[in-house]
Design an enzyme around this catalytic site. Structure first.
Site, PDB file in Angstrom:
ATOM      1  N   ASP A  68       0.845  -1.197   0.000  1.00 31.60           N
ATOM      2  CA  ASP A  68       0.000   0.000   0.000  1.00 31.60           C
ATOM      3  C   ASP A  68       0.880   1.247   0.000  1.00 31.60           C
ATOM      4  OD1 ASP A  68      -1.952  -1.825   0.276  1.00 31.60           O
ATOM      5  OD2 ASP A  68      -2.705  -1.130   2.224  1.00 31.60           O
TER       6      ASP A  68
ATOM      7  N   TYR B 182       2.321   1.960  -3.358  1.00 29.57           N
ATOM      8  CA  TYR B 182       1.239   2.474  -4.211  1.00 29.57           C
ATOM      9  C   TYR B 182       0.996   3.951  -3.896  1.00 29.57           C
ATOM     10  CZ  TYR B 182      -3.478   2.972  -6.163  1.00 29.57           C
ATOM     11  OH  TYR B 182      -4.582   3.410  -6.846  1.00 29.57           O
ATOM     12  N   ASP B 183       0.913   4.272  -2.616  1.00 34.23           N
ATOM     13  CA  ASP B 183       0.688   5.664  -2.202  1.00 34.23           C
ATOM     14  C   ASP B 183       1.793   6.585  -2.722  1.00 34.23           C
ATOM     15  OD1 ASP B 183      -1.557   4.805  -0.935  1.00 34.23           O
ATOM     16  OD2 ASP B 183      -0.685   4.825   1.082  1.00 34.23           O
TER      17      ASP B 183
ATOM     18  N   LEU C 270     -34.910  -9.235  -9.196  1.00 34.48           N
ATOM     19  CA  LEU C 270     -35.061 -10.683  -9.319  1.00 34.48           C
ATOM     20  C   LEU C 270     -36.156 -11.203  -8.399  1.00 34.48           C
ATOM     21  CD1 LEU C 270     -31.300 -11.704  -9.139  1.00 34.48           C
ATOM     22  CD2 LEU C 270     -32.741 -11.792 -11.171  1.00 34.48           C
TER      23      LEU C 270
ATOM     24  N   GLU D 125     -24.003 -17.678  -9.184  1.00 36.25           N
ATOM     25  CA  GLU D 125     -23.163 -16.579  -8.699  1.00 36.25           C
ATOM     26  C   GLU D 125     -23.585 -16.192  -7.288  1.00 36.25           C
ATOM     27  OE1 GLU D 125     -23.825 -13.271 -11.369  1.00 36.25           O
ATOM     28  OE2 GLU D 125     -24.026 -14.667 -13.046  1.00 36.25           O
TER      29      GLU D 125
ATOM     30  N   LYS E 215     -24.931 -13.722  -4.509  1.00 35.37           N
ATOM     31  CA  LYS E 215     -25.812 -12.549  -4.560  1.00 35.37           C
ATOM     32  C   LYS E 215     -25.256 -11.534  -3.574  1.00 35.37           C
ATOM     33  CE  LYS E 215     -30.703 -11.220  -4.416  1.00 35.37           C
ATOM     34  NZ  LYS E 215     -30.437  -9.872  -4.051  1.00 35.37           N
TER      35      LYS E 215
ATOM     36  N   ASP F 137     -24.870  -8.341  -1.340  1.00 33.64           N
ATOM     37  CA  ASP F 137     -25.848  -7.496  -0.649  1.00 33.64           C
ATOM     38  C   ASP F 137     -25.338  -6.060  -0.641  1.00 33.64           C
ATOM     39  OD1 ASP F 137     -28.169  -6.926   0.579  1.00 33.64           O
ATOM     40  OD2 ASP F 137     -27.619  -7.762   2.531  1.00 33.64           O
TER      41      ASP F 137
ATOM     42  N   ARG G   5     -29.948   2.144  -9.662  1.00 28.49           N
ATOM     43  CA  ARG G   5     -31.024   1.469 -10.369  1.00 28.49           C
ATOM     44  C   ARG G   5     -32.292   2.321 -10.404  1.00 28.49           C
ATOM     45  NH1 ARG G   5     -35.000  -2.840 -10.433  1.00 28.49           N
ATOM     46  NH2 ARG G   5     -35.605  -2.482  -8.288  1.00 28.49           N
TER      47      ARG G   5
ATOM     48  N   GLU H 208     -22.709  -4.322  -8.647  1.00 29.85           N
ATOM     49  CA  GLU H 208     -23.091  -3.958  -7.297  1.00 29.85           C
ATOM     50  C   GLU H 208     -21.952  -3.162  -6.660  1.00 29.85           C
ATOM     51  OE1 GLU H 208     -26.015  -5.421  -7.018  1.00 29.85           O
ATOM     52  OE2 GLU H 208     -26.538  -5.414  -4.889  1.00 29.85           O
TER      53      GLU H 208
ATOM     54  N   TYR I 113     -21.538  -7.988 -12.977  1.00 31.77           N
ATOM     55  CA  TYR I 113     -22.009  -9.325 -13.336  1.00 31.77           C
ATOM     56  C   TYR I 113     -22.934  -9.347 -14.542  1.00 31.77           C
ATOM     57  CZ  TYR I 113     -25.438  -7.424 -10.054  1.00 31.77           C
ATOM     58  OH  TYR I 113     -26.302  -6.602  -9.397  1.00 31.77           O
TER      59      TYR I 113
ATOM     60  N   LYS J 238     -28.733 -18.233 -13.114  1.00 30.05           N
ATOM     61  CA  LYS J 238     -29.095 -17.631 -14.411  1.00 30.05           C
ATOM     62  C   LYS J 238     -28.951 -18.663 -15.515  1.00 30.05           C
ATOM     63  CE  LYS J 238     -27.249 -13.187 -12.889  1.00 30.05           C
ATOM     64  NZ  LYS J 238     -26.104 -12.271 -12.915  1.00 30.05           N
TER      65      LYS J 238
ATOM     66  N   LYS K 265     -32.240 -17.230  -1.658  1.00 30.53           N
ATOM     67  CA  LYS K 265     -31.771 -16.518  -0.465  1.00 30.53           C
ATOM     68  C   LYS K 265     -31.422 -17.508   0.644  1.00 30.53           C
ATOM     69  CE  LYS K 265     -33.190 -12.030  -1.120  1.00 30.53           C
ATOM     70  NZ  LYS K 265     -33.376 -10.996  -0.183  1.00 30.53           N
TER      71      LYS K 265
ATOM     72  N   CYS L 204     -42.677  14.847  16.385  1.00 28.85           N
ATOM     73  CA  CYS L 204     -42.019  13.845  17.230  1.00 28.85           C
ATOM     74  C   CYS L 204     -43.059  13.081  18.048  1.00 28.85           C
ATOM     75  CB  CYS L 204     -41.014  14.523  18.147  1.00 28.85           C
ATOM     76  SG  CYS L 204     -40.365  13.410  19.418  1.00 28.85           S
TER      77      CYS L 204
ATOM     78  N   CYS M 272     -42.641  14.152  21.925  1.00 26.02           N
ATOM     79  CA  CYS M 272     -42.847  15.499  22.470  1.00 26.02           C
ATOM     80  C   CYS M 272     -43.696  16.380  21.564  1.00 26.02           C
ATOM     81  CB  CYS M 272     -41.501  16.171  22.720  1.00 26.02           C
ATOM     82  SG  CYS M 272     -40.637  16.607  21.198  1.00 26.02           S
TER      83      CYS M 272
ATOM     84  N   CYS N  72     -35.908  14.294  15.745  1.00 28.24           N
ATOM     85  CA  CYS N  72     -36.671  15.279  16.503  1.00 28.24           C
ATOM     86  C   CYS N  72     -35.731  16.437  16.798  1.00 28.24           C
ATOM     87  CB  CYS N  72     -37.155  14.656  17.815  1.00 28.24           C
ATOM     88  SG  CYS N  72     -37.694  15.897  18.997  1.00 28.24           S
TER      89      CYS N  72
ATOM     90  N   CYS O  65     -36.877  17.578  24.269  1.00 30.70           N
ATOM     91  CA  CYS O  65     -37.739  16.386  24.097  1.00 30.70           C
ATOM     92  C   CYS O  65     -37.504  15.385  25.236  1.00 30.70           C
ATOM     93  CB  CYS O  65     -37.431  15.740  22.754  1.00 30.70           C
ATOM     94  SG  CYS O  65     -38.234  14.151  22.526  1.00 30.70           S
TER      95      CYS O  65
HETATM   96  S1  IVH Z   1     -28.556 -10.177 -11.859  1.00 28.55           S
HETATM   97  C1  IVH Z   1     -31.599  -9.381 -14.800  1.00 28.55           C
HETATM   98  N1  IVH Z   1     -26.627 -11.073 -10.309  1.00 28.55           N
HETATM   99  O1  IVH Z   1     -29.835  -8.402  -6.531  1.00 28.55           O
HETATM  100  C2  IVH Z   1     -30.653  -9.688 -13.749  1.00 28.55           C
HETATM  101  N2  IVH Z   1     -28.117  -9.444  -9.434  1.00 28.55           N
HETATM  102  O2  IVH Z   1     -32.648  -8.908  -6.047  1.00 28.55           O
HETATM  103  C3  IVH Z   1     -30.572  -8.633 -12.720  1.00 28.55           C
HETATM  104  N3  IVH Z   1     -27.576  -8.727  -7.146  1.00 28.55           N
HETATM  105  O3  IVH Z   1     -31.020  -5.708  -8.421  1.00 28.55           O
HETATM  106  C4  IVH Z   1     -29.659  -8.835 -11.633  1.00 28.55           C
HETATM  107  N4  IVH Z   1     -25.803 -10.005  -6.886  1.00 28.55           N
HETATM  108  O4  IVH Z   1     -28.704  -5.483  -7.318  1.00 28.55           O
HETATM  109  C5  IVH Z   1     -27.692 -10.256 -10.422  1.00 28.55           C
HETATM  110  N5  IVH Z   1     -24.847 -11.926  -9.062  1.00 28.55           N
HETATM  111  C6  IVH Z   1     -25.893 -11.097  -9.172  1.00 28.55           C
HETATM  112  C7  IVH Z   1     -26.301 -10.242  -8.125  1.00 28.55           C
HETATM  113  C8  IVH Z   1     -27.425  -9.435  -8.285  1.00 28.55           C
HETATM  114  C9  IVH Z   1     -26.580  -9.090  -6.335  1.00 28.55           C
HETATM  115  C10 IVH Z   1     -28.631  -7.745  -6.805  1.00 28.55           C
HETATM  116  C11 IVH Z   1     -28.920  -6.746  -7.879  1.00 28.55           C
HETATM  117  C12 IVH Z   1     -30.395  -6.925  -8.189  1.00 28.55           C
HETATM  118  C13 IVH Z   1     -30.890  -7.582  -6.944  1.00 28.55           C
HETATM  119  C14 IVH Z   1     -32.145  -8.383  -7.204  1.00 28.55           C
END
Ligand code: IVH
Length: 669
Positions: A34, A37-38, A84, A114, A116, A118, A137, A174, A226, A290, A314, A412, A415, A430, A435
């Site tokens: 690091d 790099y800096d 999704l 893949e 997902k 968060d 989005r 993301e 992705y 997918k 999920k 509030c 209060c 508030c 309060c």
């Molecule tokens: S594909 C048409 N792939 O999850 C396909 N989404 O619940 C659209 N997300 O809005 C999304 N990881 O923000 C896709 N590997 C992944 C993802 C992913 C996270 C999010 C994305 C989407 C939301 C849907």
């Protein structure tokens, strides 16, 4: 250095920095420290400062540029950004597969699996290889133009690394906050008395909403991609082809993803991902399945809200479902209004739950949680259960989306005072300093373990003291008598006497404790300790100028300003005088100069058996160590008790020295 030499060096430095960004963020195999790099970055900045007309728009130094915005412009996505559908079990996944096969006239499609992530959905547009626009989005059709904010994220390349980049490439992915960065950010916020973020997703969303890109640049954000939106000059045939091509373009993508022959293989990979989830440096909330062939995406199409070619699976933690009877709104110490779920009592992980946090209004809206809904509650790492979603099929007919401002009738709930919105937290506050609900929480905070440490003075007593008009500020606590207290609910004579004795026994607290307890905005325990060590007495603090505060090590301008405002306020001065009249006289903490652990930063994790965590902290501090909550490169030592989890892992990852409880006792000798 002449212009020609400068140009050669500038080109070299920009190429080098781009390359190291790619090695770090895309390929996860950094070649330099690091620090090195800096150094490159600093040299680039210096030469650009000397030759300002040689600055190019995609120079790495241009990541943070321009003035704060007054609002975000709206942008229309070239292709809609879809959301999704979710499933929570393998049967539903089988149904998804059956539906897909039926729509494809009996073909068995290959899938990709893949993680997902968060985080926050983003779309980034590259024109002829140069980053032209970045957007949220939004409603899927139009989003906010957050180009300036996304440019500050080093994982997002300012230009694609292809020799012949396509005319247009819109990539979807993301933005998220790394878990370690999130913990450090929250710790810093707590230390400075700011509200911590509820979770990494919230922190990422709050950061990207900032109108000042300089603030965003200081947040530990990452990003990965992705999917492809609009594209010209390049074709993709499969989702796996998209993911494979991204690194070559300089675009970071998932660390792991899989091609699966059929739904059975999808199941296996889902299980594999679940067991390895914790190895990822960011939070995931499941997996995305997918169809691999993109021509089949077009054939399968989409319903009104989600594509038919992909589905989210999920992961569930310890969950239960119950009915949301009402949403109440709590007022915090600094006036923050927090929505709380009042639930039909339900058993979850061994305890009966009737309330759960809803974090903030945005979370409630995002999950579309409504009174009357059947909700899913979950106990994740935190002790406080949270509402994570709803059971859509069980929604009764007459429900309305949650609107906090309307819900509280614009004032509030405690209060009736005015409320205002805090843009970053999407929280309402508030604004009435008098309060009673804020006062209750301030009294409770004053007495808490991290401040004055008055045993027996908790939430319920603080509530009663304010409600009965016995206490109007923290100084009034010292006028309480055992007789007054004994008349309160859940207060025997003995406990009443104990509280009065505890108050009397703590009249000469360490200065930092009193300073923390006063609840000065932005002044948490960390800042209070530093101020106490620097100024030595309350009088010296009260007399200091804003500039003198700001000169204190680790005290920034926000804290300095807040301190001066606090001490300038006549009401606060009166409280301090009253405290003094009651004999509350803090002593300065003897600065732990020359202690054997001076200069060391120590983190405690896991359960200790021979002493409490607070006692261990105190003992370490007494010997000069700084004790913090999260592990970083700056940590010198981690003390791991039994059941140590992610912090221990993090320490091992970073090569930080680890001691067990026996080692700690040895150290304290
Ligand atoms: S594909 C048409 N792939 O999850 C396909 N989404 O619940 C659209 N997300 O809005 C999304 N990881 O923000 C896709 N590997 C992944 C993802 C992913 C996270 C999010 C994305 C989407 C939301 C849907």
């Amino acid at each position: 250095m002449n212009q020609r030499e400068a140009n050669t060096r500038l080109a070299f430095l920009r190429r080098a920095i781009d390359r190291h960004d790619r090695l770090y963020y895309v390929e996860a195999r950094p070649e330099i420290s690091d620090r090195a790099y800096d150094e490159l970055y600093r040299e680039l900045r210096e030469i650009e400062a000397a030759f300002p007309d040689q600055v190019t728009p995609d120079s790495p130094t241009r990541r943070v540029a321009g003035q704060p915005l007054s609002s975000f412009a709206s942008v229309r996505h070239l292709q809609p950004m879809m959301s999704l559908d979710n499933t929570y079990n393998l049967d539903e996944l089988k149904e998804f597969d059956a539906r897909v096969r039926k729509l494809l006239d009996g073909e068995t499609p290959e899938y990709t699996l893949e993680p997902k992530i968060d985080g926050v959905s983003i779309s980034v547009r590259y024109e002829h290889g140069h980053l032209a626009q970045g957007a949220t989005r939004g409603d899927g059709v139009t989003g906010d133009d957050i180009t300036a904010n996304l440019k500050t994220i080093h994982a997002i390349p300012l230009k694609l690394s292809a020799a012949h980049p396509p005319a247009l490439l819109e990539v979807r992915g993301e933005a998220f906050m790394m878990i370690a960065g999130f913990q450090a950010l929250n710790e810093a916020r707590r230390e400075s008395g700011e509200e911590p973020f509820a979770n990494p997703r919230n922190a990422a969303a709050g950061s990207l909403k900032q109108l000042d890109a300089r603030v965003v640049a200081g947040r530990p954000l990452g990003a990965l991609f992705y999917a492809v939106g609009a594209v010209e000059g390049l074709t993709f045939e499969t989702q796996s082809g998209v993911l494979e091509s991204f690194p070559g373009l300089g675009l970071p993508t998932h660390r792991w993803w899989w091609r699966c022959r059929d739904v059975e293989q999808v199941f296996q990979r889902i299980e594999e991902l679940r067991t390895r989830e914790h190895e990822l440096p960011y939070e995931i909330d499941g997996a995305v399945v997918k169809v691999n062939r993109l021509d089949w995406w077009r054939r399968l199409g989409a319903t009104a809200h989600a594509p038919r070619f992909a589905i989210a699976y999920k992961y569930s933690h310890e969950q239960a479902s119950t009915v949301l009877r009402a949403i109440t709104v709590q007022v915090g110490r600094t006036g923050t209004l927090t929505p709380v779920a009042e639930l039909e009592p339900v058993l979850l992980a061994g305890s009966t739950i009737s309330r759960a946090t809803l974090h903030n209004e945005e979370e409630v809206r995002r999950k579309d949680i409504r009174v009357g809904d059947t909700v899913i509650i979950e106990k994740a790492g935190e002790v406080i259960p949270a509402v994570v979603g709803i059971v859509a099929e069980k929604r009764p007919s007459s429900t309305a989306p949650f609107d906090l401002h309307a819900h509280i009738g614009g004032c509030c709930p405690a209060c009736g005072g005015p409320v205002a919105r805090d843009p970053e937290f999407v929280a309402w506050r508030c604004e009435n300093l008098g309060c009673p609900a804020q006062l209750k929480r301030r009294i409770q905070y004053f007495a808490s373990r991290g401040a004055m440490d008055i045993e027996g003075l908790g939430e319920s007593l603080a509530d009663q003291l304010v409600e009965r008009g016995l206490v109007h500020d923290v100084a009034d606590l010292y006028a309480l008598t055992a007789e007054l207290l004994a008349g309160l609910e859940r207060m025997g004579e003995k406990s009443a006497a104990n509280v009065v004795a505890a108050l009397a026994a703590h009249k000469t607290p360490e200065l930092w404790r009193l300073l923390t307890g006063l609840g000065i905005l932005h002044v948490g325990e960390g800042a209070a300790r530093k101020l106490a060590a620097h100024f030595g007495s309350l009088d010296a603090l009260a007399a200091a100028t804003e500039a003198e505060f700001a000169e204190t090590p680790d005290i920034g301008p926000t804290i300095a300003c807040s301190l001066r405002e606090f001490f300038d306020n006549p009401g606060n001065r009166a409280v301090l005088d009253k405290l003094r009249a009651h004999g509350v006289a803090p002593r300065a903490e003897a600065p732990a100069r020359g202690g054997p652990l001076t200069g060391m930063t120590v983190v405690l994790t896991g359960t200790l058996t021979s002493l409490t965590r607070d006692a261990a902290k105190a003992a370490l501090r007494q010997r000069g160590a700084t004790v913090t909550d999260s592990v970083s490169r700056k940590t010198s030592l981690v003390i791991a008790g039994s059941d140590a989890g992610s912090k221990l892992e993090k320490a091992r990852e970073l090569g930080v020295k680890v001691l067990d409880e026996a080692g700690l006792n040895e150290l304290l000798k």
